[in-house]
Design an enzyme around this catalytic site. Sequence first.
Site, PDB file in Angstrom:
ATOM      1  N   GLU A 191       1.363  -0.575  -5.158  1.00  0.00           N
ATOM      2  CA  GLU A 191       0.370   0.458  -5.445  1.00  0.00           C
ATOM      3  C   GLU A 191       1.146   1.770  -5.532  1.00  0.00           C
ATOM      4  OE1 GLU A 191      -3.342   3.032  -3.721  1.00  0.00           O
ATOM      5  OE2 GLU A 191      -1.749   2.284  -2.452  1.00  0.00           O
ATOM      6  N   ASP A 235       0.825  -1.206   0.000  1.00  0.00           N
ATOM      7  CA  ASP A 235       0.000   0.000   0.000  1.00  0.00           C
ATOM      8  C   ASP A 235       0.859   1.257   0.000  1.00  0.00           C
ATOM      9  OD1 ASP A 235      -2.631   1.377   0.469  1.00  0.00           O
ATOM     10  OD2 ASP A 235      -1.615   1.974   2.310  1.00  0.00           O
TER      11      ASP A 235
END
Length: 678
Positions: free
Chosen positions: A412, A359
């Site tokens: 990401e 993330d």
Amino acid sequence: MAGQTGKGTKEVAARQATGKKPSGKAALEGSGTAKAVSGTEKRIPGMPDQVFISEADQYLFSQGTHYDIYKKLGAHKSWENGESGYYFGVWAPNAASVHVIGSFNGWNETSHPMEKLGPVGIWGAFVPGVGEGAMYKFLVTAADGRKLYKADPFANYAEFRPGTASVTTDLTGFSWQDGKWMEQRDKKDPQREPMAIYECHVGSFMKHPDGTEDGFYNYREFADRIVGYLKEMKYTHVELMGIAEHPFDGSWGYQVTGYYAPTARYGTPKDFMYLVNELHKIGVGVILDWVPAHFATDAHGLGEFDGQCIYEHPDPRLGEHPDWGTKIFNYGKYEVKNFLIANVLFWLREFHVDGIRVDAVASMLYLDYGKKDGQWLPNKFGGNKNLEAIEFFKHMNSVVRGTYPGFLTIAEESTAWPDVTGQIGGDSLGFTFKWNMGWMHDFCEYMKLDPIYRKGCHYGMTFAMSYNEAEKYILPLSHDEVVHLKCSMVNKMPGYPMDKYANLRVGYAYMFGHSGKKLLFMGQEFGQEREWSEARELDWFLLGEKNNAGMQEFVKELLHLYRKYPALYELDDSWDGFEWMNADDAEESVFSFVRKSSTGTNNLLFVLNMTPVKREEYRVPVPRKKKYKLLLNSDEERFGGWGNELPAEITAQKVPYHYHDYSLTMDLPPYGAAVYLF
């Protein structure tokens, strides 16, 4: 390099005795298998090896290379002097003292002091009589006298929120039945395999109908519901949000306090093992959301753990995210890097997880991410690149992917940072895949437009192919696109309800035809109409409606085609696998392209009409004079369409059109997607 065990333990033991530092393979993981039996003491029947923390363990941790450190720090079943119990270890280098307190000693703050084992700052203590299921914390007395009540950073289980204690458990003894899956995983090249990911939040996929306050299904109950669904739909992977322990449901698991503990919301660690095992048995891989970018500031967490900043950077310009209210890991500290890299290996080895989606990578790479002037510090060269985070990613990927080549690391990363994916050991950060956030943005912006305006933004939909070879991409339509007033995917679409669903069907056809692996968030496959909320289950009742049942059937058909035809996945990162037939028909808002297989057979032609206007006798350039057989018509009534038919077979004519020698014609339905095999 990592993963070499069973060798060098004699060298480790010898160097422990002499106080010398271990080297070579022994310095990798050999110390993780060390045993200590004093005098004539014998192991208690049924007990594991005695746990202790050696000088070698401490040295390797201080160098950032103890990839088995989770077997030493934390709470582990052990024994001493003929008594069973748990051995506790914690890193608190600046503490004046540390005590273990818990349900086993009435939370007595003085009865079980820990011993500081060396200059690295690791403390250890064996507590006899402690069994599984005991709650505990570390009472850390800071140098200034403050008492800090901290959860165990390496705990494998935690008290159900709002409780914040750690809980003793034992990860051994689970009967895994996924040996075939694990053996085959590392033999495959992920780039050449199909990957259709179902992003899922366990707590809101379905809720218990019994009216309990949270309605959470146990991991095992969840497995009983999700396994059959994924098998029927033909997803290849599931990506699970919010598995690491976290205090606040509304963070969706992105503000973590327990990196080494599956959240107690859904059961025990062995319950989670059951879920992974059942998914592997049907051939579905498991990816976890992993959050090394920042951590929660809750008092029992990692922040100022021993009275000083040992996990985060002490300068708030480097150690805090002002917008998120979280702490940033200090990637320049060896022990912190060890904590994070060993955490990936922990999920991989102990829970058989197949990959991580990392993330907020951009927030780690840029020192000024989300910060104003005066809120950040430049690097030593005066730039905004986080050199320590770059080194961390290279180190992590070299250790993890270098040892387990089939394990997926997915970034990401929302900017144009170069070489995010690629071979380990070079300039690349070394990730397996990167989310293509540019494609996602362009796709959503185009699909939201009233069709009359789409011709003005036509090339937004073709732009992603111009840089497709730069990275190894996944095309994500994730949870982030269906929250915070962004609307659900179907309600992003313009028009009346029938138009919305037809729009989304042709959009999904474009996605599955486009180069790149695929990711859909749960509910998008059947046209969830409300935005997602972690507090309620998906609107499964919508499957009683024609449009939603049709959408689910259409996505299932796309997934079946995707898995069946290698042209759709084996050459994702090369122009050898994709060719535009007509990328320039902005006036009609029609896209046509071909996906090509490595063998030259079973290629697929996609023709996509992005308007509500039927395109009669629409001419499509094609690469060969062959018969083209219909595989998919998005306007079939079973998908919720109007029922416009397409020819089951078309023979190309030698009629040159748009830079090709051959072409064919068809009547394209409104918002119609046609897929032909040749």
